[in-house]
Design an enzyme around this catalytic site. Structure first.
Site, PDB file in Angstrom:
ATOM      1  CB  THR A 238      60.469  55.350 -14.419  1.00 16.49           C
ATOM      2  OG1 THR A 238      61.896  55.294 -14.593  1.00 16.49           O
ATOM      3  CG2 THR A 238      59.947  56.614 -14.223  1.00 16.49           C
TER       4      THR A 238
ATOM      5  CD  GLU B 134      62.018  47.695 -14.701  1.00 19.14           C
ATOM      6  OE1 GLU B 134      62.781  48.283 -15.687  1.00 19.14           O
ATOM      7  OE2 GLU B 134      60.931  47.906 -14.720  1.00 19.14           O
TER       8      GLU B 134
ATOM      9  CG  ASP C 284      55.311  52.468 -19.694  1.00 23.63           C
ATOM     10  OD1 ASP C 284      54.387  52.892 -19.736  1.00 23.63           O
ATOM     11  OD2 ASP C 284      56.196  52.434 -20.644  1.00 23.63           O
TER      12      ASP C 284
ATOM     13  CG  ASP D 230      69.091  61.083 -21.184  1.00 26.03           C
ATOM     14  OD1 ASP D 230      69.363  61.106 -22.463  1.00 26.03           O
ATOM     15  OD2 ASP D 230      69.314  59.916 -20.408  1.00 26.03           O
TER      16      ASP D 230
END
Length: 781
Positions: free
Chosen positions: A109, A113, A156, A372
């Site tokens: 994911t 970046e 995303d 998570d």
């Protein structure tokens, strides 16, 4: 049925020989604009109502004679929600080629970046797949192991994606902007899905190495920015649902797994049928020669990560319930997370996206900041199931950590708030352990862990007060006797001054945290961290001096007096006993456990930095996170508008069939030209560009009210502890009792004894769990 492979493929025209006619090389932008204008209008029949294209990849990376998956990139303009992907009869190449169910699916994911971070993770994944292909004696893996592995990259938001990272994906052969469409038959595209089996390795500067092992690569470029949970929903509810993997591995772009780590994670599931989830060790990337450890903030995080991986994760693994499998590097058995675990996991997406009819209070919204943790709890307590979670110490991955104070504080805000409320949720729902399918002994072990977690939660809630009291007790003990004052008879004045400075620093943190972003108060936070480090140094000095006073009281400052009777007298001295037992049980056990794990180097490179920054972890981060409970964002803001800059496929009738008219590139030469311009562009050094941060959205009033009430309760609790145990009447009472007992050592507050022995108890439990984990690891239990 989804249809035959032939029915799904709309093949572009044959490559043209006109490319390479001596045209001067153009930059990427000019090449892109010219090729977008040159796109050929074609009529393509929809397949099962969906637009599917196959276009040539550049000759530089294609393999002739090996089939379409090596010579053509496949594109789907998906117009549905990920939950409807299979129902809407979209099909992925591995499914069409009969390779489902697959053994391993890897989800990477990313948000925005850069190319360096992406290639860092991708190269690590490629090395791991090459390792699996080299295991020729394995029953599962071997030369064709790549056919059992699918790598899925989910980005995303198209407008948020880093331009250079997209170019890198283009060099891999799995991205081509020229084929993308924002609407199909008036339906907006929700995700652009590219598929290609690549055999290259790309560097961040555009260097391409051909001849790597094949990688089945799927790139899902979401049209809107809808955050990481939505990206995972594309992976689990769309792609994994169709390909039915045995094991799913989750990676964040920027995290680089070592060469055999993915195999080590997979092996845990193969060896233990009850394993539902696993994680490895995440290490701090300290750069070449560990030079980044010169930054105290990086060094302290390095120590924190190491201690967690040596003490906390092994202890939880022994119980069978790891409270959090880090989303940056973890693995799950797909059939284990199906049902309630994934349903609870994705509930957070609806809560934070403001979906119609979905309402949540601030407690639940903060809880799902640590989604998570919710997934791990739901997995272990899954009704009538007996899944366990494991820590795999042989699986390593390295990641960057914040090197600047503002980024560090902002990151930990979400971590701390999410973990606090998720931990409260898990403790309050302890009874669900008994409705799971775990064995009786495992249920008892999980109950013990729940009690341990409850005690840890209490100490975490009161951590600022406990730290202040530890500081106060140690300094006041060292200065209690004016004739033996470590500050030359000025101990009382020093204590009063430092105590006032301590309180003032807490007030500064509180003021800066209420409404200010860390980026806007960088100087203030950095100054407070430095002053707290000085106070911590003073506290350690006083602890050492208190120990000296105890030695002196027992007559052991002279080595000739070290007799058994004197040593026994020394341990009867409360000051020495409490300090030595608590500090040595903590720090010596850290060292012993690190040696047992054959990884003690952080004790020499990062221990001092961590010790000096303990007040910052305990106070600054706690105050900032508690002051921002109303902020339930994940740090990125969504871009939820449909864009119309790519063109659309319009529906027409032709020969009685429904077709769409699209503009697409048609020749391999055009693909090669665009590919080459991407490579040249990446090879050209660019000035560093600092990304502008989006403005925070206005929070709802009840979020702010909850924050205010919870913050007040937290402040009152910690302040009450401080006021009671530092009050003059209480300490006068303690000094009177101390004098009546005839104790020659320094005056010790009973709450200090409670805190110190609690530290010792926690350290002992963690060390025992670490040792037990090592024994289980050695004997493969």
């Amino acid at each position: 049925m989804l249809g035959t492979p032939g029915a799904l493929i709309a093949t572009a025209a044959a490559p043209s020989s006109a490319f390479g006619s001596g045209r001067p090389l153009a930059d990427y932008g000019a090449t892109r604009e010219r090729l977008l204008r040159k796109r050929t209008v074609r009529h393509i029949e929809l397949t099962n109502g969906n637009l599917v294209l196959e276009v040539p990849v550049p000759a530089s990376i294609s393999k002739s004679g090996q089939g379409a998956e090596f010579s053509r990139m496949r594109y789907m303009a998906v117009t549905c929600d990920p939950n409807d992907f299979v129902r809407e009869r979209y099909a992925l190449r591995p499914w069409l080629y009969g390779r489902a169910p697959v053994e391993l699916m890897i989800c990477m994911t990313m948000y925005n970046e850069d190319a360096t971070l992406f290639t860092r993770t991708m190269s690590g994944v490629i090395k791991n797949i090459a390792h699996l292909c080299s295991r020729t004696r394995s029953k599962t893996w071997g030369q064709d192991a790549w056919k059992k592995i699918v790598v899925v990259v989910v980005s995303d938001g198209r407008k948020k994606a880093n331009a250079d990272t997209l170019k890198v994906l283009g060099l891999y052969g799995c991205y081509n902007e020229a084929v993308m469409l924002d609407h199909v038959s008036d339906k907006p595209t929700t995700a652009h899905v590219f598929e290609y089996t690549t055999q290259v390795v790309v560097g961040p500067d555009g260097t391409v190495t051909v001849g790597a092992c094949p990688i089945q690569l799927i790139f899902c470029l979401k049209e809107k920015n809808q955050k990481k949970l939505n990206s995972h929903r594309w992976f689990f509810n769309a792609f994994a649902l169709q390909l039915q993997p045995n094991v799913c591995i989750l990676l964040d772009v920027g995290t680089k797994p070592s060469g055999t780590s993915l195999y080590e994670l997979w092996k845990a599931f193969d060896r233990h049928p009850s394993c539902g989830g696993a994680c490895g060790e995440i290490r701090v990337d300290a750069g070449k020669g560990q030079w980044q450890l010169l930054n105290p903030l990086v060094a302290s995080q390095n120590f924190e990560y190491k201690v967690s991986n040596i003490l906390d994760k092994p202890l939880e693994s022994v119980f069978g319930y790891i409270s959090v499998l880090p989303g940056a590097f973890s693995a799950y058995r797909y059939k284990a997370v199906l049902g309630a675990p994934l349903e609870s996991y994705f509930k957070g997406e609806a809560l934070h996206s403001g979906a119609a009819g979905v309402h949540a209070g601030t407690f639940e919204s903060n809880m799902y900041l640590a989604e998570d943790r919710i997934l791990c709890f739901e997995l272990v307590t899954k009704r009538q199931q007996a899944w366990t979670l494991r820590y795999i110490k042989s699986a390593h991955a390295s990641t960057d950590v914040p090197a600047q104070v503002p980024e560090f504080i902002a990151q930990r805000r979400r971590w701390l708030n999410g973990s606090l409320f998720a931990s409260i949720y898990a403790v309050l729902h302890w009874y669900r352990i008994w409705s799971s399918g775990q064995g009786f002994l495992r249920k008892l072990a999980l109950m013990l862990q729940a009690i341990y977690n409850l005690i840890s939660l209490v100490f975490s809630y009161t951590a600022p007060a406990n730290f202040f009291l530890a500081f106060f007790f140690l300094v006041s003990s060292a200065t209690s006797d004016p004739t033996q004052d470590p500050f030359g008879g000025q101990g009382a004045a020093v204590l009063e001054a430092v105590e006032n400075i301590f309180i003032a620093l807490m007030v500064v943190c509180l003021v800066c945290s209420l409404g200010n972003r860390p980026q806007g108060s960088k100087l203030a936070y950095t100054g407070v961290m430095i002053l707290f480090a000085c106070i911590m140094g003073l506290t350690l000095y006083c602890a050492g001096f208190t120990t000296y006073l105890a030695l002196n009281a027992a007559g052991l400052t002279n080595l000739r007096n070290w007799t058994l009777a004197n040593i026994e007298q020394l341990f009867l001295t409360s000051g020495f006993r409490d300090i030595v037992i608590s500090l040595c049980s903590t720090y010596i056990l850290w060292l012993v456990a690190s040696i047992l794990f054959l990884d003690p180097w952080h004790m020499f490179t990062s221990f001092l930095q961590y010790m000096l920054l303990i007040p910052s972890y305990t106070i600054i981060l706690a105050i900032y996170s508690m002051s921002n409970l109303h902020d339930v964002s994940w740090g990125t803001k969504g871009s939820d508008q449909a864009h119309t800059d790519l063109g659309q496929a319009t529906t027409q009738k032709k020969d009685g069939k429904e077709v769409v008219q699209v503009k697409v590139p048609t020749t391999q030469g055009e693909a090669e030209e665009l590919w080459s311009s991407m490579q040249r562009d990446l090879a050209t050094p660019k000035p560093e560009v600092h990304q502008k941060r989006s403005a925070d959205q206005k929070q709802q009033d009840h979020y702010a009210n909850f924050r205010t009430n919870f913050l007040l309760a937290w402040i009152v609790t910690n302040a009450a502890l401080i006021l009671i145990f530092t009050s003059s009447w209480f300490n006068a009472y303690i000094r009177r009792k101390h004098k009546e007992s005839g104790n020659r050592g320094p005056v010790i507050n009973p709450y200090q004894t409670v805190v110190f022995y609690s530290m010792a108890a926690f350290a002992a439990v963690r060390a025992f769990g670490s040792l037990l984990y090592m024994l289980m690891w050695i004997f493969r239990l």
